[in-house]
Design a protein around this motif. Structure first.
Motif, PDB file in Angstrom:
ATOM      1  N   GLY A 128       0.812  -1.212   0.000  1.00  0.00           N
ATOM      2  CA  GLY A 128       0.000   0.000   0.000  1.00  0.00           C
ATOM      3  C   GLY A 128       0.842   1.257   0.000  1.00  0.00           C
ATOM      4  O   GLY A 128       2.040   1.239   0.294  1.00  0.00           O
ATOM      5  N   SER A 129       0.189   2.382  -0.331  1.00  0.00           N
ATOM      6  CA  SER A 129       0.830   3.694  -0.279  1.00  0.00           C
ATOM      7  C   SER A 129      -0.064   4.656   0.489  1.00  0.00           C
ATOM      8  O   SER A 129      -1.272   4.432   0.616  1.00  0.00           O
ATOM      9  CB  SER A 129       1.083   4.232  -1.688  1.00  0.00           C
ATOM     10  N   LEU A 134      -3.496   0.542  -3.207  1.00  0.00           N
ATOM     11  CA  LEU A 134      -2.926  -0.785  -3.015  1.00  0.00           C
ATOM     12  C   LEU A 134      -2.424  -1.277  -4.363  1.00  0.00           C
ATOM     13  O   LEU A 134      -3.149  -1.208  -5.368  1.00  0.00           O
ATOM     14  CB  LEU A 134      -3.959  -1.767  -2.452  1.00  0.00           C
ATOM     15  N   TYR A 135      -1.185  -1.795  -4.374  1.00  0.00           N
ATOM     16  CA  TYR A 135      -0.552  -2.293  -5.587  1.00  0.00           C
ATOM     17  C   TYR A 135      -0.321  -3.797  -5.489  1.00  0.00           C
ATOM     18  O   TYR A 135      -0.073  -4.332  -4.402  1.00  0.00           O
ATOM     19  CB  TYR A 135       0.786  -1.587  -5.821  1.00  0.00           C
ATOM     20  N   THR A 170       0.780  -3.197 -10.571  1.00  0.00           N
ATOM     21  CA  THR A 170      -0.568  -2.775 -10.954  1.00  0.00           C
ATOM     22  C   THR A 170      -1.283  -2.169  -9.758  1.00  0.00           C
ATOM     23  O   THR A 170      -1.304  -2.766  -8.674  1.00  0.00           O
ATOM     24  CB  THR A 170      -1.388  -3.981 -11.468  1.00  0.00           C
ATOM     25  N   ARG A 171      -1.867  -0.980  -9.950  1.00  0.00           N
ATOM     26  CA  ARG A 171      -2.712  -0.408  -8.902  1.00  0.00           C
ATOM     27  C   ARG A 171      -4.065  -1.113  -8.936  1.00  0.00           C
ATOM     28  O   ARG A 171      -4.765  -1.061  -9.943  1.00  0.00           O
ATOM     29  CB  ARG A 171      -2.883   1.095  -9.097  1.00  0.00           C
ATOM     30  N   VAL A 172      -4.431  -1.780  -7.842  1.00  0.00           N
ATOM     31  CA  VAL A 172      -5.671  -2.563  -7.818  1.00  0.00           C
ATOM     32  C   VAL A 172      -6.772  -1.906  -6.986  1.00  0.00           C
ATOM     33  O   VAL A 172      -7.949  -2.182  -7.194  1.00  0.00           O
ATOM     34  CB  VAL A 172      -5.420  -3.997  -7.317  1.00  0.00           C
ATOM     35  N   LEU A 173      -6.397  -1.036  -6.044  1.00  0.00           N
ATOM     36  CA  LEU A 173      -7.382  -0.321  -5.234  1.00  0.00           C
ATOM     37  C   LEU A 173      -6.881   1.098  -5.006  1.00  0.00           C
ATOM     38  O   LEU A 173      -5.677   1.332  -4.863  1.00  0.00           O
ATOM     39  CB  LEU A 173      -7.586  -0.996  -3.866  1.00  0.00           C
ATOM     40  N   ASP A 174      -7.815   2.057  -4.976  1.00  0.00           N
ATOM     41  CA  ASP A 174      -7.460   3.403  -4.565  1.00  0.00           C
ATOM     42  C   ASP A 174      -8.543   3.921  -3.626  1.00  0.00           C
ATOM     43  O   ASP A 174      -9.435   3.176  -3.213  1.00  0.00           O
ATOM     44  CB  ASP A 174      -7.245   4.326  -5.760  1.00  0.00           C
ATOM     45  N   GLY A 175      -8.465   5.189  -3.251  1.00  0.00           N
ATOM     46  CA  GLY A 175      -9.443   5.742  -2.326  1.00  0.00           C
ATOM     47  C   GLY A 175      -9.273   5.259  -0.903  1.00  0.00           C
ATOM     48  O   GLY A 175     -10.204   5.295  -0.100  1.00  0.00           O
ATOM     49  N   ILE A 176      -8.058   4.799  -0.564  1.00  0.00           N
ATOM     50  CA  ILE A 176      -7.728   4.374   0.796  1.00  0.00           C
ATOM     51  C   ILE A 176      -6.920   5.500   1.435  1.00  0.00           C
ATOM     52  O   ILE A 176      -6.146   6.184   0.756  1.00  0.00           O
ATOM     53  CB  ILE A 176      -6.904   3.076   0.786  1.00  0.00           C
ATOM     54  N   SER A 231      -5.482 -15.261 -10.978  1.00  0.00           N
ATOM     55  CA  SER A 231      -5.100 -13.973 -11.570  1.00  0.00           C
ATOM     56  C   SER A 231      -4.695 -12.912 -10.557  1.00  0.00           C
ATOM     57  O   SER A 231      -4.050 -11.920 -10.912  1.00  0.00           O
ATOM     58  CB  SER A 231      -6.269 -13.430 -12.398  1.00  0.00           C
ATOM     59  N   GLY A 232      -5.130 -13.075  -9.305  1.00  0.00           N
ATOM     60  CA  GLY A 232      -4.906 -12.034  -8.310  1.00  0.00           C
ATOM     61  C   GLY A 232      -5.906 -10.902  -8.379  1.00  0.00           C
ATOM     62  O   GLY A 232      -5.774  -9.903  -7.658  1.00  0.00           O
ATOM     63  N   ALA A 233      -6.941 -11.052  -9.220  1.00  0.00           N
ATOM     64  CA  ALA A 233      -7.965 -10.011  -9.313  1.00  0.00           C
ATOM     65  C   ALA A 233      -8.725  -9.891  -7.994  1.00  0.00           C
ATOM     66  O   ALA A 233      -9.077 -10.897  -7.371  1.00  0.00           O
ATOM     67  CB  ALA A 233      -8.930 -10.328 -10.445  1.00  0.00           C
ATOM     68  N   VAL A 234      -8.984  -8.659  -7.592  1.00  0.00           N
ATOM     69  CA  VAL A 234      -9.705  -8.390  -6.349  1.00  0.00           C
ATOM     70  C   VAL A 234     -11.193  -8.298  -6.652  1.00  0.00           C
ATOM     71  O   VAL A 234     -11.606  -7.576  -7.569  1.00  0.00           O
ATOM     72  CB  VAL A 234      -9.199  -7.091  -5.700  1.00  0.00           C
TER      73      VAL A 234
END
Length: 299
Positions: free
Chosen positions: A124-125, A137-138, A147-153, A187-190
């Protein structure tokens, strides 16, 4: 629910500014002092003696959020560091995979991270000033793609994975919330997300780890405690810690039944004698092996 019968005991003489990213890898305990950019190793994990100091493995000229060893490459690490993700060579040199936070409008840094059971690395960042929704979250795949998989954290901590890698727990510390995500093993897809637990402000969930029964241990920053949740989200146990800011947890030792807890001194006007210490506590249920990052492509 509050367990005061078996308090955590301090280990080693170090008092860290921001101790996190603690993991038990291949019979050794490693952790980071984030803001100092230091990767540390415990000198005696079997006894966790109060005397002695942590051994510094390396120091980077930037914050170091978390590491995982690279499978099949002795002495190599993948690291969430500075504004991105890099490989650290045995000689201490850095091979950058990506620096996605370089382009952000705010001053940001990488934070906590972990390898999942399928060999991917997640990190995370966050903004230095914890600006709302500025974190991401990457995911790093075996080809080294970031790959950026989540934002808004706001302040991501963890993540922590179940044994099969199909469930990920991720804390947004600033919101006092732990979320549980479905993850596709191949795949690691969330996928689908739900709220797993909420910690009352001003305390905040921080580093986490899953035990063999699916329970979740959580360091609770600002509360001087670690929480243990059952798989259904029920809070089963609160263990007081003699430090204000517990920051990271892992289950290690030869039988993986020692809960190691990091803490932090940063931000405290008058730190106590044990703020910033590492602690150890024996527990009944062992932890899961800490995975390595599996890099398929030569770099």
């Amino acid at each position: 629910m509050t367990d005061t019968a078996n308090p955590p005991r301090p280990c080693w003489t170090d008092r860290l500014e921001l101790g996190e990213g603690i993991r038990w890898f291949d019979g050794r305990l490693v952790l980071v002092d984030i803001l100092a950019g230091r990767l540390l190793q415990a000198p005696d994990e079997r006894n966790a003696a109060p005397e002695g100091a942590l051994r510094e493995l390396l120091r980077l000229p930037m914050p170091l959020g978390a590491v995982a060893p690279v499978s099949g490459r002795p002495g190599w690490w993948i690291a969430a560091a500075g504004t991105g993700v890099c490989l650290i060579r045995p000689d201490g040199g850095l091979d950058w995979l990506a620096r996605p936070e370089d382009t952000r409008p705010l001053r940001t840094r990488m934070n906590d991270g972990v390898a999942d059971p399928h060999g991917r690395f997640w990190a995370g960042s966050m903004a230095y000033d914890a600006t709302e929704d500025a974190g991401s979250l990457y995911r790093v795949g075996p080809d080294g793609a970031v790959t950026r998989v989540l934002d808004g954290i706001t302040v991501p901590n963890g993540p922590a994975f179940t044994a099969d890698g199909t469930v990920m727990y991720l804390a947004d510390s600033a919101r006092g919330m732990i979320r549980r995500y479905a993850v596709d093993a191949a795949s690691g897809a969330v996928g689908a997300v739900e709220t797993f637990a909420v910690v009352d402000n001003p305390a905040a969930p921080d580093g986490m780890t899953v035990d063999r029964r699916g329970g979740l241990w959580v360091a609770v920053w600002g509360a001087g405690a670690v929480h243990h949740y059952r798989e259904d989200g029920t809070l089963a146990r609160i263990v007081p810690v003699p430090a204000v800011q517990p920051a990271g947890v892992c289950l290690g030792g030869p039988d993986r039944r020692t809960l190691f807890i990091t803490s932090a001194r940063t931000g405290l006007k008058d730190p106590g004698a044990l703020d910033g210490a590492v602690f150890a506590l024996r527990v009944d249920t062992p932890g899961l092996p800490a995975p390595s990052f599996r890099l398929a492509a030569p770099r």
